[in-house]
Design an enzyme around this catalytic site. Structure first.
Site, PDB file in Angstrom:
ATOM      1  N   VAL A 148       8.089   8.630  -5.362  1.00  0.00           N
ATOM      2  CA  VAL A 148       6.895   9.124  -4.669  1.00  0.00           C
ATOM      3  C   VAL A 148       6.242   7.961  -3.940  1.00  0.00           C
ATOM      4  O   VAL A 148       6.027   6.896  -4.527  1.00  0.00           O
ATOM      5  CB  VAL A 148       5.870   9.725  -5.665  1.00  0.00           C
ATOM      6  CG1 VAL A 148       4.598  10.141  -4.947  1.00  0.00           C
ATOM      7  CG2 VAL A 148       6.465  10.895  -6.417  1.00  0.00           C
ATOM      8  N   ARG A 186       4.546  19.197  -4.227  1.00  0.00           N
ATOM      9  CA  ARG A 186       5.998  19.044  -4.080  1.00  0.00           C
ATOM     10  C   ARG A 186       6.682  18.696  -5.404  1.00  0.00           C
ATOM     11  O   ARG A 186       7.871  18.425  -5.438  1.00  0.00           O
ATOM     12  CB  ARG A 186       6.288  17.983  -3.018  1.00  0.00           C
ATOM     13  CG  ARG A 186       5.966  18.503  -1.620  1.00  0.00           C
ATOM     14  CD  ARG A 186       5.592  17.396  -0.645  1.00  0.00           C
ATOM     15  NE  ARG A 186       5.270  17.942   0.664  1.00  0.00           N
ATOM     16  CZ  ARG A 186       4.102  18.486   1.001  1.00  0.00           C
ATOM     17  NH1 ARG A 186       3.126  18.573   0.115  1.00  0.00           N
ATOM     18  NH2 ARG A 186       3.899  18.949   2.222  1.00  0.00           N
ATOM     19  N   HIS A 245       1.853   0.339   4.302  1.00  0.00           N
ATOM     20  CA  HIS A 245       2.926   0.041   3.346  1.00  0.00           C
ATOM     21  C   HIS A 245       3.876   1.223   3.182  1.00  0.00           C
ATOM     22  O   HIS A 245       5.078   1.054   3.004  1.00  0.00           O
ATOM     23  CB  HIS A 245       2.340  -0.370   1.990  1.00  0.00           C
ATOM     24  CG  HIS A 245       2.018   0.783   1.100  1.00  0.00           C
ATOM     25  ND1 HIS A 245       0.910   1.588   1.282  1.00  0.00           N
ATOM     26  CD2 HIS A 245       2.686   1.291   0.044  1.00  0.00           C
ATOM     27  CE1 HIS A 245       0.911   2.533   0.365  1.00  0.00           C
ATOM     28  NE2 HIS A 245       1.964   2.385  -0.409  1.00  0.00           N
ATOM     29  N   SER A 276       9.480   2.973  -5.825  1.00  0.00           N
ATOM     30  CA  SER A 276      10.381   3.616  -4.866  1.00  0.00           C
ATOM     31  C   SER A 276      11.184   2.607  -4.056  1.00  0.00           C
ATOM     32  O   SER A 276      12.333   2.882  -3.696  1.00  0.00           O
ATOM     33  CB  SER A 276       9.582   4.529  -3.934  1.00  0.00           C
ATOM     34  OG  SER A 276       9.077   5.625  -4.667  1.00  0.00           O
ATOM     35  N   ASP A 310      -4.328   2.933   2.434  1.00  0.00           N
ATOM     36  CA  ASP A 310      -5.165   2.393   3.494  1.00  0.00           C
ATOM     37  C   ASP A 310      -4.392   1.514   4.467  1.00  0.00           C
ATOM     38  O   ASP A 310      -4.883   1.212   5.549  1.00  0.00           O
ATOM     39  CB  ASP A 310      -6.320   1.577   2.894  1.00  0.00           C
ATOM     40  CG  ASP A 310      -7.275   2.449   2.098  1.00  0.00           C
ATOM     41  OD1 ASP A 310      -7.424   3.645   2.434  1.00  0.00           O
ATOM     42  OD2 ASP A 310      -7.866   1.936   1.131  1.00  0.00           O
ATOM     43  N   THR A 311      -3.200   1.097   4.079  1.00  0.00           N
ATOM     44  CA  THR A 311      -2.386   0.247   4.952  1.00  0.00           C
ATOM     45  C   THR A 311      -1.116   1.005   5.340  1.00  0.00           C
ATOM     46  O   THR A 311      -0.919   2.156   4.954  1.00  0.00           O
ATOM     47  CB  THR A 311      -1.994  -1.051   4.218  1.00  0.00           C
ATOM     48  OG1 THR A 311      -1.128  -0.718   3.126  1.00  0.00           O
ATOM     49  CG2 THR A 311      -3.225  -1.787   3.702  1.00  0.00           C
ATOM     50  N   PHE A 370      18.236  12.078  -1.351  1.00  0.00           N
ATOM     51  CA  PHE A 370      16.912  11.532  -1.059  1.00  0.00           C
ATOM     52  C   PHE A 370      15.847  12.428  -1.673  1.00  0.00           C
ATOM     53  O   PHE A 370      15.378  13.374  -1.060  1.00  0.00           O
ATOM     54  CB  PHE A 370      16.756  11.458   0.471  1.00  0.00           C
ATOM     55  CG  PHE A 370      15.521  10.764   0.957  1.00  0.00           C
ATOM     56  CD1 PHE A 370      15.476   9.390   1.026  1.00  0.00           C
ATOM     57  CD2 PHE A 370      14.428  11.488   1.394  1.00  0.00           C
ATOM     58  CE1 PHE A 370      14.349   8.738   1.519  1.00  0.00           C
ATOM     59  CE2 PHE A 370      13.292  10.847   1.884  1.00  0.00           C
ATOM     60  CZ  PHE A 370      13.255   9.471   1.939  1.00  0.00           C
ATOM     61  N   GLU A 375      12.615   0.052  -5.043  1.00  0.00           N
ATOM     62  CA  GLU A 375      13.772  -0.357  -5.839  1.00  0.00           C
ATOM     63  C   GLU A 375      14.825   0.742  -6.006  1.00  0.00           C
ATOM     64  O   GLU A 375      15.892   0.520  -6.587  1.00  0.00           O
ATOM     65  CB  GLU A 375      13.314  -0.845  -7.216  1.00  0.00           C
ATOM     66  CG  GLU A 375      12.538  -2.148  -7.182  1.00  0.00           C
ATOM     67  CD  GLU A 375      11.082  -2.002  -6.768  1.00  0.00           C
ATOM     68  OE1 GLU A 375      10.510  -3.002  -6.271  1.00  0.00           O
ATOM     69  OE2 GLU A 375      10.507  -0.912  -6.916  1.00  0.00           O
ATOM     70  N   TRP A 405       6.739   4.269 -10.771  1.00  0.00           N
ATOM     71  CA  TRP A 405       5.439   4.360 -10.103  1.00  0.00           C
ATOM     72  C   TRP A 405       5.138   5.840  -9.881  1.00  0.00           C
ATOM     73  O   TRP A 405       5.993   6.564  -9.380  1.00  0.00           O
ATOM     74  CB  TRP A 405       5.484   3.599  -8.780  1.00  0.00           C
ATOM     75  CG  TRP A 405       4.146   3.348  -8.177  1.00  0.00           C
ATOM     76  CD1 TRP A 405       3.593   4.027  -7.141  1.00  0.00           C
ATOM     77  CD2 TRP A 405       3.207   2.357  -8.566  1.00  0.00           C
ATOM     78  NE1 TRP A 405       2.365   3.531  -6.847  1.00  0.00           N
ATOM     79  CE2 TRP A 405       2.090   2.488  -7.721  1.00  0.00           C
ATOM     80  CE3 TRP A 405       3.192   1.379  -9.564  1.00  0.00           C
ATOM     81  CZ2 TRP A 405       0.975   1.675  -7.825  1.00  0.00           C
ATOM     82  CZ3 TRP A 405       2.068   0.566  -9.659  1.00  0.00           C
ATOM     83  CH2 TRP A 405       0.993   0.713  -8.799  1.00  0.00           C
TER      84      TRP A 405
END
Length: 158
Positions: free
Chosen positions: A89, A136, A97, A65, A94-95, A122, A67, A31
């Site tokens: 990443v 980044r 998550h 991410s 909007d939520t 990490f 997974e 992703w």
């Protein structure tokens, strides 16, 4: 530490050990692959710069991410893997998550590291927007993949 106060590509190598005989597993989220591929290359370049052998770096992908944790566990359970570097990443939407994913990944990777007594770094970029993520991934704040690889080397040197 806030990334705006430190370049992710800058680190101290004063206490780094010889890693020429170490084996690294890198697990990369697909992703946002336009960003994770840059982060992954930063990690690989850092390992090679410090003496890792190309044939001792294994890159595996997972869908996203979330997974990363299981991917890290699959790698960490292999005796020949000395350290695992996780690259992903998560961009705020909007939520909420992102909060759930970031928290789950951070906790999961900590558990994997402790369970297998191996460094699991990490390399998860957690930002509010795409511009911050690009900053980044080789942008004005350096490369989080470089930082993740340096952390893995540092822990092998502990």
């Amino acid at each position: 530490m806030a990334t705006s106060l430190k370049n992710l590509s800058e680190y101290s190598q004063d206490k780094f050990t010889d890693i020429s005989d170490k084996t690294f597993g890198i697990v990369v989220a697909e992703w946002h692959d336009d960003i994770t591929s840059v982060l992954c290359q930063g990690a690989i370049d850092t390992l090679l710069k410090h003496g890792a052998q190309k044939e001792n770096i294994f890159v595996n992908t997972v869908p996203g991410s979330f997974e990363l944790t299981l991917g890290a566990q699959f790698l960490a359970m292999q005796e020949e893997i000395d350290a695992v570097i996780c690259i992903g990443v998560v961009i705020k939407g909007d939520t909420k998550h992102d909060d759930y994913i970031n928290h789950a990944v951070a906790n999961g990777l900590t558990i994997v590291s402790l369970k297998f007594n191996k460094p699991v770094s990490f390399g998860l970029v957690t930002t509010n927007n795409l511009e911050q993520a690009l900053d980044r991934a080789g942008g004005k704040h350096g490369n989080k993949g470089v930082e993740a690889a340096a952390a893995a080397i540092g822990m092998l040197s502990f």
